[in-house]
Design an enzyme around this catalytic site. Structure first.
Site, PDB file in Angstrom:
ATOM      1  CG  ASP A   1     -75.927  99.490 -23.061  1.00 43.92           C
ATOM      2  OD1 ASP A   1     -76.814  99.919 -23.812  1.00 43.92           O
ATOM      3  OD2 ASP A   1     -75.961  99.579 -21.818  1.00 43.92           O
TER       4      ASP A   1
HETATM    5  N1  URA Z   1     -79.458  97.279 -19.494  1.00 43.63           N
HETATM    6  C1  URA Z   1     -78.330  98.007 -19.715  1.00 43.63           C
HETATM    7  O1  URA Z   1     -78.007  98.901 -18.948  1.00 43.63           O
HETATM    8  N2  URA Z   1     -77.598  97.689 -20.778  1.00 43.63           N
HETATM    9  C2  URA Z   1     -77.892  96.707 -21.643  1.00 43.63           C
HETATM   10  O2  URA Z   1     -77.148  96.468 -22.595  1.00 43.63           O
HETATM   11  C3  URA Z   1     -79.067  95.965 -21.410  1.00 43.63           C
HETATM   12  C4  URA Z   1     -79.839  96.281 -20.328  1.00 43.63           C
END
Ligand code: URA
Length: 233
Positions: A103
């Site tokens: 993310d």
């Molecule tokens: N899980 C999440 O919620 N975000 C990420 O970036 C990776 C795994």
């Protein structure tokens, strides 16, 4: 593999496409010891020997970089608004991509490569490659959560999450944890904690399969993978 001479040289970091075209037209480039002045000349990357100003330019089919992704950049090749992880990598290749996604606000290990097969092996949902995350959680993470994560929990998808291993580093009003998951669903870690009534405050990926984030890399820094790291993957 067959590839144009100018692309070969540009991919190998010898200059921009127009710079290497100039070098070619000046007669500074040889293929198997003969001067070649046509940028479109097709090179066989397995057999031909290319030299620029008398120096060998060996062809590297694949490149592998370990990036410590900083928060604020997106895991994409291109984005009309945000800076991407590829903007952080200084390579002239135009076929690199991030193997998987983090993310925008997540930090940590991201593999950048042009090796599609390896990326597929790492990311295929059927391969169940371990991913290890460190997170700070708003709320008290308990032994109950360890059991719930181990049993798989409903995060709003068709199927519950696969068994995941939760380790509590510190539990309190704010907690610190390590979590190992074997799948990579959208916002998975955040949704798993959300399902237990808690929110992720900070998330960082530490490991993917055998590949561990190099602690010497500050957020935004990257390095090439070593041969051992590539072979282990
Ligand atoms: N899980 C999440 O919620 N975000 C990420 O970036 C990776 C795994």
């Amino acid at each position: 593999m067959k590839i144009r001479l100018d692309k070969y040289l540009a991919d190998m970091g010898c200059g921009t496409r127009s710079q290497v075209k100039q070098e070619i037209s000046k007669g500074h480039v040889t293929v198997n010891d003969a001067v070649v002045r046509r940028p479109e000349y097709k090179i066989n990357t397995d057999e031909d020997r290319v030299c620029l100003s008398g120096l060998d330019v060996a062809y590297e089919k694949y490149e592998y970089y370990m990036l410590n992704k900083p928060a604020g950049v997106v895991s994409a090749v291109r984005d009309s608004v945000d800076k991407t992880v590829l903007d952080l990598i200084d390579s002239r290749r135009d076929d690199l991509f991030p193997a998987g996604r983090l993310d925008k606000d997540t930090e940590g290990l991201l593999l950048i490569t042009n090796d599609g097969e390896l990326a597929h092996r790492l990311l295929s949902p059927r391969k169940h490659v371990d991913k290890v995350y460190y997170a700070r959680i708003d709320g008290e993470v308990t032994e109950d959560d360890i059991i719930r994560f181990r049993n798989g929990i409903d995060i709003g998808d068709e199927k519950p999450s696969l068994p995941a291993e939760l380790e509590i580093l510190r539990s309190g009003r704010e907690s610190e944890i390590l979590l190992t998951i074997r799948e990579g669903r959208f916002h998975q870690v955040k949704r798993m904690f959300h399902a237990t009534g808690k929110e992720v405050l900070y998330l960082k990926r530490l490991q993917m399969g055998t590949l561990k984030l190099d602690e010497n890399l500050a957020p935004g820094e990257y390095r090439r993978l070593t041969e051992e790291e590539v072979n282990a993957l």
